[in-house]
Scaffold this motif. Sequence first.
Motif, PDB file in Angstrom:
ATOM      1  N   SER A  50     -36.485 -25.539 -21.767  1.00  0.00           N
ATOM      2  CA  SER A  50     -36.098 -24.782 -20.578  1.00  0.00           C
ATOM      3  C   SER A  50     -37.345 -24.327 -19.828  1.00  0.00           C
ATOM      4  O   SER A  50     -38.207 -23.654 -20.406  1.00  0.00           O
ATOM      5  CB  SER A  50     -35.269 -23.551 -20.963  1.00  0.00           C
ATOM      6  OG  SER A  50     -34.003 -23.920 -21.459  1.00  0.00           O
ATOM      7  N   ASP A  51     -37.428 -24.701 -18.558  1.00  0.00           N
ATOM      8  CA  ASP A  51     -38.562 -24.292 -17.718  1.00  0.00           C
ATOM      9  C   ASP A  51     -39.886 -24.657 -18.383  1.00  0.00           C
ATOM     10  O   ASP A  51     -40.782 -23.819 -18.555  1.00  0.00           O
ATOM     11  CB  ASP A  51     -38.513 -22.789 -17.426  1.00  0.00           C
ATOM     12  CG  ASP A  51     -37.249 -22.380 -16.686  1.00  0.00           C
ATOM     13  OD1 ASP A  51     -36.770 -23.174 -15.861  1.00  0.00           O
ATOM     14  OD2 ASP A  51     -36.739 -21.278 -16.943  1.00  0.00           O
ATOM     15  N   ASP A  78     -33.548 -28.588 -19.694  1.00  0.00           N
ATOM     16  CA  ASP A  78     -32.993 -27.637 -18.730  1.00  0.00           C
ATOM     17  C   ASP A  78     -34.100 -27.189 -17.785  1.00  0.00           C
ATOM     18  O   ASP A  78     -34.766 -26.184 -18.010  1.00  0.00           O
ATOM     19  CB  ASP A  78     -32.393 -26.444 -19.486  1.00  0.00           C
ATOM     20  CG  ASP A  78     -31.949 -25.327 -18.555  1.00  0.00           C
ATOM     21  OD1 ASP A  78     -31.571 -25.632 -17.409  1.00  0.00           O
ATOM     22  OD2 ASP A  78     -32.001 -24.158 -18.980  1.00  0.00           O
ATOM     23  N   HIS A  79     -34.326 -27.979 -16.751  1.00  0.00           N
ATOM     24  CA  HIS A  79     -35.320 -27.731 -15.712  1.00  0.00           C
ATOM     25  C   HIS A  79     -36.740 -27.967 -16.227  1.00  0.00           C
ATOM     26  O   HIS A  79     -37.300 -27.152 -16.968  1.00  0.00           O
ATOM     27  CB  HIS A  79     -35.211 -26.316 -15.130  1.00  0.00           C
ATOM     28  CG  HIS A  79     -36.158 -26.109 -13.976  1.00  0.00           C
ATOM     29  ND1 HIS A  79     -36.844 -24.935 -13.769  1.00  0.00           N
ATOM     30  CD2 HIS A  79     -36.544 -26.947 -12.976  1.00  0.00           C
ATOM     31  CE1 HIS A  79     -37.602 -25.035 -12.692  1.00  0.00           C
ATOM     32  NE2 HIS A  79     -37.429 -26.255 -12.192  1.00  0.00           N
ATOM     33  N   THR A  80     -37.307 -29.071 -15.810  1.00  0.00           N
ATOM     34  CA  THR A  80     -38.701 -29.354 -16.131  1.00  0.00           C
ATOM     35  C   THR A  80     -39.347 -30.075 -14.964  1.00  0.00           C
ATOM     36  O   THR A  80     -38.694 -30.837 -14.245  1.00  0.00           O
ATOM     37  CB  THR A  80     -38.814 -30.187 -17.426  1.00  0.00           C
ATOM     38  OG1 THR A  80     -40.178 -30.272 -17.822  1.00  0.00           O
ATOM     39  CG2 THR A  80     -38.260 -31.591 -17.250  1.00  0.00           C
ATOM     40  N   TRP A  81     -40.619 -29.813 -14.767  1.00  0.00           N
ATOM     41  CA  TRP A  81     -41.405 -30.468 -13.716  1.00  0.00           C
ATOM     42  C   TRP A  81     -42.583 -31.145 -14.394  1.00  0.00           C
ATOM     43  O   TRP A  81     -43.403 -30.486 -15.041  1.00  0.00           O
ATOM     44  CB  TRP A  81     -41.879 -29.443 -12.688  1.00  0.00           C
ATOM     45  CG  TRP A  81     -42.609 -30.030 -11.511  1.00  0.00           C
ATOM     46  CD1 TRP A  81     -42.345 -31.205 -10.868  1.00  0.00           C
ATOM     47  CD2 TRP A  81     -43.728 -29.456 -10.824  1.00  0.00           C
ATOM     48  NE1 TRP A  81     -43.217 -31.398  -9.820  1.00  0.00           N
ATOM     49  CE2 TRP A  81     -44.079 -30.338  -9.773  1.00  0.00           C
ATOM     50  CE3 TRP A  81     -44.454 -28.274 -10.995  1.00  0.00           C
ATOM     51  CZ2 TRP A  81     -45.133 -30.080  -8.902  1.00  0.00           C
ATOM     52  CZ3 TRP A  81     -45.501 -28.021 -10.124  1.00  0.00           C
ATOM     53  CH2 TRP A  81     -45.837 -28.912  -9.088  1.00  0.00           C
ATOM     54  N   GLY A 123     -31.834 -30.876 -13.898  1.00  0.00           N
ATOM     55  CA  GLY A 123     -33.030 -30.503 -13.148  1.00  0.00           C
ATOM     56  C   GLY A 123     -34.258 -31.157 -13.734  1.00  0.00           C
ATOM     57  O   GLY A 123     -35.053 -30.514 -14.422  1.00  0.00           O
TER      58      GLY A 123
END
Length: 257
Positions: A50-51, A78-81, A123
């Motif tokens: 997450s993040d 759950d949301h990674t860049w 995401g």
Amino acid sequence: MPVTIADVPGAVVAGMTIDAGTVESPSLLQVGKPNGNGGRSDAADPTTLSDVYFRVGGPHVGKVDTALEVNSDDVLIDHTWVWRADHGVEPFTAGVSGDTDRWRTNTGRVGAEINGDRVTATGLFVEHFQTYNTIWHGEDGTTVLYQNELPYDPPSQADWQQPDGTLGWAGYEVADDVTRHRLYGGGVYGYQRNAGPGITTESGFEVPETPGVRLHHVATVHLDGVGIIRHVVNDVGTQADPSNQGVPEYVVDHPTP
């Protein structure tokens, strides 16, 4: 050395940035061992990212082969860049804004490689890697919201061309032997500024033509510069190029129902 997570259920990694160093690492985060996890995954208690953010270059030189490598089954992303720096503050000079130096110095072959089965990403943002930004080998994968910018900085078409002559690498690739996969909402964007008359990418998304692999609401966009994306998915969809800058080229469903 990469951050590693064992083949165990219930591990949670959250609120973390992993920065590549000047010596190439095989990965920045490896979830599970290659070649499977021996059945120790748990869909009811998944390993969760997450993040979690990845940076290859930018304020300094960075090098990696594959930034995020997921080998375990039943992982939740759950949301990674996942970002390779094709622009930054390093004192590079060759090419537009130092892009030629950057291509040869801030090296990152693959952004995200998903080998586990039943991996879900909500995401997933992967940008600027030098071959496939995302490549999915596992079965029953699902992505909800995918965003990708192709690299700004290939010095020439020869630098952005596969060994078999295919022009460029898709921003989202599902491997040929995968039979079940879903993607809901995805965009691949082009802004190649470093080579004239332009860098061409054959397809924004590349997937096997099989009924179990389905993409819903995907698009390519020419943002700026001199690059071309010929098709949205495989050989389907309108070309994105300077003549339609900023205009998304959509494919609502692939294959067509």
